[in-house]
Design a protein around this motif. Sequence first.
Motif, PDB file in Angstrom:
ATOM      1  N   THR A  53      49.014  41.332  28.347  1.00 53.44           N
ATOM      2  CA  THR A  53      49.253  42.643  28.931  1.00 53.44           C
ATOM      3  C   THR A  53      49.495  42.429  30.422  1.00 53.44           C
ATOM      4  OG1 THR A  53      46.944  43.061  29.452  1.00 53.44           O
ATOM      5  CG2 THR A  53      47.717  43.742  27.246  1.00 53.44           C
ATOM      6  N   SER A  54      50.037  43.421  31.078  1.00 55.56           N
ATOM      7  CA  SER A  54      50.260  43.295  32.524  1.00 55.56           C
ATOM      8  C   SER A  54      48.933  43.114  33.254  1.00 55.56           C
ATOM      9  CB  SER A  54      51.038  44.491  33.069  1.00 55.56           C
ATOM     10  OG  SER A  54      50.352  45.693  32.802  1.00 55.56           O
ATOM     11  N   SER A  55      47.867  43.734  32.770  1.00 55.22           N
ATOM     12  CA  SER A  55      46.564  43.547  33.426  1.00 55.22           C
ATOM     13  C   SER A  55      46.021  42.140  33.184  1.00 55.22           C
ATOM     14  CB  SER A  55      45.559  44.613  32.986  1.00 55.22           C
ATOM     15  OG  SER A  55      45.336  44.542  31.599  1.00 55.22           O
ATOM     16  N   ASP A  56      46.258  41.562  31.994  1.00 48.58           N
ATOM     17  CA  ASP A  56      45.864  40.176  31.737  1.00 48.58           C
ATOM     18  C   ASP A  56      46.603  39.231  32.679  1.00 48.58           C
ATOM     19  OD1 ASP A  56      44.201  40.815  29.571  1.00 48.58           O
ATOM     20  OD2 ASP A  56      45.836  40.574  28.121  1.00 48.58           O
ATOM     21  N   LEU A  57      47.918  39.447  32.796  1.00 44.86           N
ATOM     22  CA  LEU A  57      48.729  38.599  33.649  1.00 44.86           C
ATOM     23  C   LEU A  57      48.289  38.719  35.105  1.00 44.86           C
ATOM     24  CD1 LEU A  57      51.013  36.580  33.789  1.00 44.86           C
ATOM     25  CD2 LEU A  57      52.608  38.494  33.986  1.00 44.86           C
ATOM     26  N   ALA A  58      48.003  39.932  35.552  1.00 43.60           N
ATOM     27  CA  ALA A  58      47.533  40.133  36.929  1.00 43.60           C
ATOM     28  C   ALA A  58      46.188  39.442  37.149  1.00 43.60           C
ATOM     29  CB  ALA A  58      47.425  41.625  37.236  1.00 43.60           C
ATOM     30  N   ARG A  59      45.312  39.501  36.161  1.00 40.01           N
ATOM     31  CA  ARG A  59      44.007  38.854  36.293  1.00 40.01           C
ATOM     32  C   ARG A  59      44.163  37.337  36.365  1.00 40.01           C
ATOM     33  NH1 ARG A  59      40.868  36.505  33.090  1.00 40.01           N
ATOM     34  NH2 ARG A  59      41.927  37.156  31.199  1.00 40.01           N
ATOM     35  N   ILE A  60      44.993  36.778  35.478  1.00 41.54           N
ATOM     36  CA  ILE A  60      45.210  35.330  35.478  1.00 41.54           C
ATOM     37  C   ILE A  60      45.917  34.903  36.763  1.00 41.54           C
ATOM     38  CG2 ILE A  60      46.416  33.431  34.314  1.00 41.54           C
ATOM     39  CD1 ILE A  60      45.796  34.977  31.657  1.00 41.54           C
ATOM     40  N   ASP A  61      46.875  35.709  37.210  1.00 45.13           N
ATOM     41  CA  ASP A  61      47.544  35.431  38.477  1.00 45.13           C
ATOM     42  C   ASP A  61      46.529  35.399  39.615  1.00 45.13           C
ATOM     43  OD1 ASP A  61      50.097  35.144  40.055  1.00 45.13           O
ATOM     44  OD2 ASP A  61      49.335  37.000  40.940  1.00 45.13           O
ATOM     45  N   GLY A  62      45.574  36.312  39.584  1.00 44.70           N
ATOM     46  CA  GLY A  62      44.524  36.326  40.607  1.00 44.70           C
ATOM     47  C   GLY A  62      43.648  35.084  40.557  1.00 44.70           C
ATOM     48  N   ILE A  63      43.408  34.580  39.357  1.00 40.52           N
ATOM     49  CA  ILE A  63      42.581  33.377  39.206  1.00 40.52           C
ATOM     50  C   ILE A  63      43.271  32.167  39.827  1.00 40.52           C
ATOM     51  CG2 ILE A  63      41.670  31.730  37.498  1.00 40.52           C
ATOM     52  CD1 ILE A  63      41.144  34.208  35.677  1.00 40.52           C
ATOM     53  N   VAL A  64      44.592  32.066  39.679  1.00 38.43           N
ATOM     54  CA  VAL A  64      45.313  30.891  40.196  1.00 38.43           C
ATOM     55  C   VAL A  64      45.901  31.112  41.586  1.00 38.43           C
ATOM     56  CG1 VAL A  64      45.868  30.068  37.866  1.00 38.43           C
ATOM     57  CG2 VAL A  64      47.533  31.471  39.105  1.00 38.43           C
ATOM     58  N   ALA A  65      45.805  32.318  42.125  1.00 35.09           N
ATOM     59  CA  ALA A  65      46.479  32.658  43.387  1.00 35.09           C
ATOM     60  C   ALA A  65      46.075  31.757  44.545  1.00 35.09           C
ATOM     61  CB  ALA A  65      46.229  34.123  43.745  1.00 35.09           C
ATOM     62  N   ASP A  66      44.783  31.514  44.736  1.00 34.62           N
ATOM     63  CA  ASP A  66      44.355  30.669  45.860  1.00 34.62           C
ATOM     64  C   ASP A  66      44.848  29.236  45.683  1.00 34.62           C
ATOM     65  OD1 ASP A  66      43.102  32.794  47.092  1.00 34.62           O
ATOM     66  OD2 ASP A  66      41.091  32.240  46.403  1.00 34.62           O
ATOM     67  N   TRP A  67      44.754  28.709  44.458  1.00 36.31           N
ATOM     68  CA  TRP A  67      45.239  27.355  44.194  1.00 36.31           C
ATOM     69  C   TRP A  67      46.738  27.263  44.506  1.00 36.31           C
ATOM     70  CZ3 TRP A  67      43.220  22.751  43.633  1.00 36.31           C
ATOM     71  CH2 TRP A  67      44.021  21.716  43.129  1.00 36.31           C
ATOM     72  N   ARG A  68      47.475  28.258  44.032  1.00 34.27           N
ATOM     73  CA  ARG A  68      48.921  28.274  44.267  1.00 34.27           C
ATOM     74  C   ARG A  68      49.239  28.327  45.758  1.00 34.27           C
ATOM     75  NH1 ARG A  68      50.378  32.505  41.156  1.00 34.27           N
ATOM     76  NH2 ARG A  68      49.748  33.931  42.789  1.00 34.27           N
ATOM     77  N   SER A  69      48.598  29.247  46.480  1.00 32.31           N
ATOM     78  CA  SER A  69      48.942  29.436  47.897  1.00 32.31           C
ATOM     79  C   SER A  69      48.380  28.342  48.807  1.00 32.31           C
ATOM     80  CB  SER A  69      48.492  30.818  48.383  1.00 32.31           C
ATOM     81  OG  SER A  69      47.081  30.915  48.377  1.00 32.31           O
ATOM     82  N   GLU A  70      47.253  27.746  48.435  1.00 33.35           N
ATOM     83  CA  GLU A  70      46.633  26.751  49.310  1.00 33.35           C
ATOM     84  C   GLU A  70      46.956  25.309  48.936  1.00 33.35           C
ATOM     85  OE1 GLU A  70      42.449  27.531  49.988  1.00 33.35           O
ATOM     86  OE2 GLU A  70      42.823  29.676  49.802  1.00 33.35           O
TER      87      GLU A  70
END
Length: 172
Positions: A53-70
Amino acid sequence: MADQRQGLWDFALQLYAAPGVGEACLTLQDECRVDVPLLLFSAWLSKQSVALTSSDLARIDGIVADWRSEVVQPLRAVRRRLKSGPYPAPTTVTEALRNGVKGVELSSEKIELAVAGDGRRGADRGGRVRRRCDRKPCGGAAAFPCRGSGREGGASAGRYRNGACGALALCI
């Protein structure tokens, strides 16, 4: 758990290497800021008839966001910069360094895929993952909103396109 991660990694490498897919992924990454590892992760789930779901994807995106950006994005920036400079690049010696950075960048994306898989298993426990989404083109293959320049379709039109739900999808 390790077998599932390796299956995901093998799938991601195979799909990315398919004709036109790598180029389409890079276009989505550069023009729409799509996170390619999450795109490939979603395609892997789609092959298993599982949609996020879009909320699942947003949650997973949030989990990997710091790793991706840093980690992932800075490594990518260094690798890309070494292609043309700064001095003394590009040389044979700096090309060897660039290839080393590319390997580390790829390893960081493999870690991101594993973390996304862990995040998806959390969604399973919460009951928020649903079966294939019929609203997406190609029967539910990896759809993402275009977060970048507002361009949709881009240079590789036909490999990805707008879905009925307003998302870009990589057709596999």
